[in-house]
Design an enzyme around this catalytic site. Structure first.
Site, mmCIF file in Angstrom:
data_model
loop_
_atom_site.group_PDB
_atom_site.id
_atom_site.type_symbol
_atom_site.label_atom_id
_atom_site.label_comp_id
_atom_site.label_asym_id
_atom_site.label_seq_id
_atom_site.Cartn_x
_atom_site.Cartn_y
_atom_site.Cartn_z
ATOM 1 C CE LYS A 113 -3.857 1.910 2.582
ATOM 2 N NZ LYS A 113 -4.683 1.770 3.992
ATOM 3 C CB SER A 188 -8.202 3.233 2.922
ATOM 4 O OG SER A 188 -7.289 2.958 3.724
ATOM 5 C CB SER A 212 -8.505 0.623 5.804
ATOM 6 O OG SER A 212 -9.047 1.419 5.606
HETATM 7 N N1 GLN Z 1 -13.088 3.657 6.318
HETATM 8 C C1 GLN Z 1 -12.361 4.083 7.772
HETATM 9 C C2 GLN Z 1 -12.106 5.674 7.668
HETATM 10 O O1 GLN Z 1 -12.596 6.124 6.711
HETATM 11 C C3 GLN Z 1 -11.187 3.350 8.096
HETATM 12 C C4 GLN Z 1 -9.923 3.698 7.140
HETATM 13 C C5 GLN Z 1 -8.897 2.937 7.744
HETATM 14 O O2 GLN Z 1 -9.010 1.907 8.187
HETATM 15 N N2 GLN Z 1 -7.649 3.366 7.248
HETATM 16 O O3 GLN Z 1 -11.645 6.589 8.401
#
Ligand code: GLN
Length: 539
Positions: A113, A188, A212
């Site tokens: 990532k 994400s 994410s």
């Molecule tokens: N969807 C969550 C957010 O938008 C989690 C994102 C993540 O785990 N990086 O914060």
């Protein structure tokens, strides 16, 4: 360890390897690639590499060729490291041929990532503000992958600064779900989950702040795992919310995911929140089964869940019961406040962490007459809407007068959720739940409604707030043929039980998640399903 598993599978792998050697060559000659090699999981490839039936270079080329052929449809990668990866693979081949000791992931391609620093290579966080950024060092996770002799294939797309649940917030465009190119891969870490689902890499690394890794794993039909907070170093993981951020692996099988976890976990003096305790062995007991274990099923949560998802969770519990686990009902009464608490705590930390992008030290700089105007122009040009929304929410929640009402209240809720899990784990070894309330949704369906987007995280944020290890694994498909993930959560530092239960469930479910719908990028050797019959990838 890797070598031991390799040896166990060597005979198996050898046979496959031999078959492939001739096969692959023929394919290679015809089409300029060995696409079949990308059909194998990391454990199998490891065995074939140990047996000498394939080279790391062949394996790497096969995956690079597949990326070249199909990533224009999916856009999993922001950067593909073609020459570097080939050079790395050749070096692994050379060392193996010379009889040198090689690492546990020797020759296995992995996608990373783009929020993890890679020395001298682009590290954008999916943001314009870091478009030209080339970190002067590797994140510890990346350094450990390299030390394990994994081949870093490239950097994957993500929601900007890991803020999102669909990978639609990237400044560099959306990533598409290999199961249905009209749908999101989740987020994400959607680039990493899509890369594994599309067979661009057998393994990938993501990061999980509130879900994410787990949510995109669920939406793409792969395994994704968030370790205990502090188990994997955050050194070089560009910060979103520091008390929650944690890197972890994706794989197409539980065993592969466990191997990748073992390669990246461990104490790091460069991260002050890194846990000094030795890493529990997740490989030896992997096939230990669930006999005598207690699996907690959360009573509160199945109401607002799509029927296809709820069904797979109930089946999962039944199968674990059949395998000898005792199913107990547990209650997490404060988990329903998790979203509200998370969406104050994470933005608060983000507003502080992202203050460093000021146009002065590194990253984008836009012009302005005064220093202040330069900073405002830089941040307005460099950050996307969701990042700006988070900074505004976080700044507000931390401001004098509102701090106690919002930030402190959210921290109190966090403590209550930690206590809920403590009570639950007095009665069970793992907690089973959905990973996400829905399967993959259509691109654009939730982009105008941030609250609807945030609700994707309802099942994943509680474990994040409590710092607990958690894993999402494929458990079948819904009525539309889209993959469903179920989540397992374990007590702090009990990664071994997490993987053991997941392994047992994976074997019993006997579901091979294969994208095969009419609008999918299907894996090598699998014909695309007929759109009329809608035949799916069941074994
Ligand atoms: N969807 C969550 C957010 O938008 C989690 C994102 C993540 O785990 N990086 O914060």
């Amino acid at each position: 360890d890797g070598e031991a598993v390799g040896r166990r599978l060597a005979s198996d792998g050898e046979a496959v390897g031999r078959r492939l050697a001739s096969d692959g060559e023929a394919v290679g000659r015809q089409a300029g690639g060995h696409d079949e090699l990308t059909a194998y999981d990391a454990t199998r490839l490891g065995a074939m590499l140990v047996a000498g039936d394939v080279s790391a270079e062949q394996v790497t080329r096969a995956h690079l060729d597949r990326i070249a052929a199909h990533d224009s449809d999916i856009h999993a990668f922001l950067t593909v490291l073609g020459d570097e990866a080939i050079a790395q693979a050749r070096e692994v081949d050379r060392r193996r041929a010379a009889g040198e000791v090689v690492g546990r992931l020797a020759g296995i391609p992995v996608a990373v990532k783009d929020v993890l620093c890679t020395r001298g290579l682009p590290t954008t966080c999916g943001s314009r503000i870091l478009e030209e950024h080339r970190p002067p060092y590797d994140a510890t996770v990346v350094a450990r992958l390299r030390a394990a002799d994994a081949i870093v294939l490239g950097k994957t797309n993500l929601d900007e600064f890991a803020m999102g649940s669909s990978t639609e917030n990237s400044a560099y465009g959306v990533t598409r779900n290999p199961w249905d190119l009209g749908r999101v891969p989740g987020g994400s870490s959607g680039g990493s989950s899509a890369a594994v689902a599309a067979h661009f890499a057998p393994l990938a690394i993501g990061t999980d702040t509130g879900g994410s890794i787990r949510q995109p794993a669920a939406l793409c039909g792969v395994v994704g795992m968030k370790p205990t907070y502090g188990r994997v170093s955050r050194y070089g993981l560009i910060a979103f919310a520091s008390s929650l951020d944690q890197a972890g692996p994706f794989g197409r099988t539980v065993a592969d995911t466990a191997h990748a976890y073992a390669a990246i976990a461990g104490h790091d003096p460069m991260d002050s929140t890194s846990i000094p305790e030795p890493v529990g062995d997740v490989l030896t007991g992997l096939d230990g089964g669930v006999e005598g274990l207690h699996v907690g099923v959360v009573t509160e949560t199945l109401d607002d869940v799509e029927p296809g998802v709820a069904g797979r969770v109930r089946e999962g519990a039944e199968l674990l019961g059949k395998l000898g686990a005792e199913i107990v009902e547990v209650s997490l009464p404060h988990a329903r406040y998790g979203i509200a608490a998370y969406y104050l705590i994470a933005p608060s930390e983000a507003s502080s962490n992202l203050a460093r992008y000021d146009g002065v030290r590194y990253g984008l700089r836009a012009d302005g007459d005064t220093t202040e105007q330069m900073m405002a122009a830089t941040r307005s040009a460099g950050f996307g809407d969701e990042v700006i929304r988070r900074i505004m929410i976080g700044t507000y929640a931390l401001s004098a007068g509102y701090y106690d009402a919002y930030y402190v209240s959210a921290q109190r809720v966090r403590t209550l959720i930690i206590a809920d899990y403590r009570q639950a784990f007095a009665r069970c070894d793992v907690v089973l739940s959905p990973t996400s309330p829905s399967t993959a949704f259509e691109i654009g369906a939730k982009t105008d409604d941030p609250l609807a987007m945030y609700l994707n995280d309802v099942f994943t944020v509680p474990a994040s707030l409590a710092g607990l290890p958690a894993l999402s694994m494929p458990a079948g498909v819904d009525e539309a043929g889209l993959p469903v993930g179920v989540q397992l959560v374990a007590p702090l530092l009990d990664e071994p039980v997490l993987f053991t239960v997941a392994q047992a469930l994976e074997t019993e479910i006997g579901f091979e998640p294969v994208p095969s719908g009419a609008n999918s990028v299907h894996p090598p050797g699998r014909p695309r399903a007929n759109a009329q019959t809608g035949e799916q990838g069941h074994r």
